[in-house]
Design an enzyme around this catalytic site. Structure first.
Site, short mmCIF file in Angstrom:
data_model
loop_
_atom_site.label_atom_id
_atom_site.label_comp_id
_atom_site.label_asym_id
_atom_site.label_seq_id
_atom_site.Cartn_x
_atom_site.Cartn_y
_atom_site.Cartn_z
N TYR A 145 -20.63 -7.70 -19.49
CA TYR A 145 -21.56 -6.57 -19.36
C TYR A 145 -21.61 -6.08 -17.91
O TYR A 145 -21.56 -4.87 -17.66
CB TYR A 145 -22.95 -7.01 -19.81
CG TYR A 145 -24.03 -5.97 -19.64
CD1 TYR A 145 -24.22 -4.97 -20.59
CD2 TYR A 145 -24.88 -5.99 -18.53
CE1 TYR A 145 -25.22 -4.01 -20.43
CE2 TYR A 145 -25.88 -5.05 -18.37
CZ TYR A 145 -26.04 -4.06 -19.32
OH TYR A 145 -27.04 -3.12 -19.17
N LYS B 180 -20.73 -2.24 -16.46
CA LYS B 180 -21.69 -1.42 -15.74
C LYS B 180 -21.20 -1.07 -14.34
O LYS B 180 -21.53 0.00 -13.81
CB LYS B 180 -23.05 -2.12 -15.69
CG LYS B 180 -23.79 -2.08 -17.02
CD LYS B 180 -24.01 -0.65 -17.49
CE LYS B 180 -24.78 -0.55 -18.78
NZ LYS B 180 -25.02 0.84 -19.22
#
Length: 237
Positions: free
Chosen positions: A135, A139
């Site tokens: 993740y 990002k």
């Protein structure tokens, strides 16, 4: 009055963003993965329209772009959709924003949802092709995409926003940031002209912060865009 698209708007930050913009009188088109999650009781009549599609599926991302383009050129596109702890993180968090940006008419303003966790993301782009990204990686990459777009097209500004760790379905009940503050920066950037810097900012609660150095590194941005073009077969333009 502005024409604004918000992705991932069936609940959470996307829903709050879409509702706030609609309440301010703007023409809001929302993207949802599953329209069955919406009912008339949700007040969906306030929106100008709904586009549907699973942003984990490349063909459906392309169809979302097609549906959105039927509304004409947007004033603002808010790339809000995101997933956490899912094998779909790379596609939803990075590939989908890239493809939608590449396939749609360029709006006056682009806003991409980042996260403070991007600061521990990896610059090893082999993780994108191998499907091993975290993740945090995704990002970092979408933040770099936002800042790469900031000076790319005349008439289009671009920003990245950290909404904070807020108690949404994704953030969980233990999240410590203010839910109400989680969408205000996006709403402000989408509709006001007094942001400083006017483009290329990394924002948290309407204040700029310093992002991961790689997100502003032009060589890293170029490598990322090249890989995303190779991965999708679609140039950013």
């Amino acid at each position: 009055m502005a024409l604004i698209l918000v992705t991932g708007a069936s609940s959470g930050l996307g829903r709050h963003t879409a509702d706030a913009l609609a309440d301010d009188g703007h023409d809001v088109v929302v993207h949802v993965r599953d329209p069955a999650r919406l009912t008339d009781a949700d007040g969906t009549a306030r929106w100008k329209g709904i586009v549907t599609g699973d942003l984990a599926e490349p063909d459906e991302i392309r169809d979302v772009a097609r549906q959105a383009c039927e509304y004409g050129r947007f004033d603002t596109v808010i790339h809000n959709a995101g997933v956490l702890h899912s094998p779909e993180e790379i596609t939803v968090n990075t590939v989908a924003p890239y493809l939608l940006t590449a396939l749609m008419d360029k709006p006056a303003r682009l806003i991409y949802l980042s996260s403070s966790m991007h600061r521990t993301g990896s610059t090893d782009l082999r993780r994108l092709a191998s499907g091993t990204a975290t993740y945090d990686d995704t990002k970092l990459w979408v933040t770099a995409l936002a800042l790469a777009c900031a000076f790319r097209w005349e008439g289009t500004t671009s920003h990245a926003v950290d909404p904070g760790w807020v108690p949404t379905r994704m953030g969980g009940p233990g999240a410590s940031d203010d839910l109400a503050a989680g969408h205000r920066t996006q709403v402000w950037l989408a509709t006001h002209h007094d942001a400083t810097p006017p483009t290329g900012g990394y924002w948290y609660h309407r204040q700029t912060q310093t992002p991961h150095p790689a997100s502003r590194d032009e060589a890293f941005q170029a490598r990322l865009l090249h890989l995303l073009e190779s991965h999708t077969g679609v140039p950013l333009g």
